[in-house]
Scaffold this active site. Structure first.
Site, PDB file in Angstrom:
ATOM      1  N   THR A  93       0.737  -0.805  -0.153  1.00  0.00           N
ATOM      2  CA  THR A  93       0.145  -0.399   0.411  1.00  0.00           C
ATOM      3  C   THR A  93       0.874   1.336   0.114  1.00  0.00           C
ATOM      4  OG1 THR A  93      -1.909  -1.082   1.230  1.00  0.00           O
ATOM      5  CG2 THR A  93      -1.693   1.002   1.040  1.00  0.00           C
ATOM      6  N   GLY A 115       6.103  -0.661  -0.293  1.00  0.00           N
ATOM      7  CA  GLY A 115       7.373   0.287   0.349  1.00  0.00           C
ATOM      8  C   GLY A 115       7.432   0.770   1.110  1.00  0.00           C
ATOM      9  N   GLU A 148      -0.312  -4.490   6.034  1.00  0.00           N
ATOM     10  CA  GLU A 148       1.203  -4.811   5.626  1.00  0.00           C
ATOM     11  C   GLU A 148       2.100  -6.026   6.574  1.00  0.00           C
ATOM     12  OE1 GLU A 148       1.228  -0.615   3.586  1.00  0.00           O
ATOM     13  OE2 GLU A 148       1.996  -1.300   5.136  1.00  0.00           O
TER      14      GLU A 148
END
Length: 267
Positions: A52, A108, A129
């Site tokens: 994300t 990221g 995540e």
């Protein structure tokens, strides 16, 4: 243990260095280049965790082109935002319930240190995540060179917390940080004049400590607070980081086996 970042090198080799092009690149172009390099690690048939954030979104767009050209992958998104983009672009999706073991996650980061410990959560998806990264055999981080730091903490650390008992949790976080010699404002993340709510229905506290010398100690201290759901320190999860900067594409590998010492271990 301390790993010195190697001298930047192009993944394409010296004869095809992109340094001249990248000297004039803007931030988005750097993210695209990092995402493009990560895509080279994706092979047909992979079960893929999809991150994300703005850099991860560039990866999704490039991945969608590969899928349109015939590549077969099964994607597990780390947020509703990522899931919506994947559906829009035709990237096939699954869930961790359906696909609980993944080959690779590409995501990221807000900060990356020399040992590939990360701060994540700027996009508000840190819990999912981390769950997806932990379910993956490998995690590759993609970022521009501004995210590389010697010591984490310049970027405020996101801490996902229960809505119930918010004030008590805020106080407990400040006390735990103070016991480690850390100080700085701990603020509730807001959006549109209202508290930001994660996909899991939680709030996020952003802790501006400035510098976090002992990430393991802080991780353990935060996990000991009942109101803390998860925090944005990713320890022992990333196996490699692909960093795009003015001098080209740089790949940094973890000096330890990913997953052998994660942020849920007790120091």
């Amino acid at each position: 243990m301390h790993v010195v970042f190697p001298r930047p090198r192009s993944l394409l080799g010296d004869k095809h260095s992109v340094s001249g092009q990248q000297s004039s690149m803007d931030a988005r172009q750097l993210k695209v280049e990092a995402a493009r390099a990560a895509l080279a690690h994706v092979s047909d048939g992979m079960r893929l965790g999809i991150g994300t954030g703005t850099t991860a979104e560039e990866f999704v767009r490039l991945l969608a082109d590969k899928v349109a050209s015939g590549m077969t992958i099964t994607g597990v998104p780390t947020s509703e935002r990522t899931a919506a983009l994947c559906r829009e672009l035709g990237v096939p999706l699954s869930t961790l319930e359906e696909t609980p073991e993944l080959d690779l996650t590409v995501d990221g980061a807000d900060e990356v240190d020399p040992e590939l410990t990360l701060i994540k959560g700027g996009g508000g998806a840190l819990l999912r995540e981390k769950i997806v990264a932990a379910a993956s055999q490998r995690m590759i981080v993609i970022a521009d060179s501004s995210k590389m730091v010697e010591t984490l903490g310049r970027f405020p650390l996101p801490i996902e917390v229960n809505q119930f008992g918010l004030r008590a949790t805020e106080i407990a976080v400040a006390v735990a940080a103070g016991n480690l010699g850390l100080s700085g404002p701990v603020t509730l993340r807001m959006t549109g004049g209202q508290p930001f709510v994660t996909d899991g229905g939680h709030f996020i506290l952003d802790a501006s400590f400035g510098r976090i010398p002992d990430t393991r100690a802080l991780s353990n201290a935060l996990h000991a607070i009942p109101g803390v759901v998860e925090h944005g320190l990713f320890i022992g999860l990333a196996s490699a980081a692909i960093i795009a900067g003015g001098d080209g594409i740089q790949t940094v590998h973890a000096a330890r086996k990913p997953g052998s010492s994660t942020d849920h271990d007790v120091a």
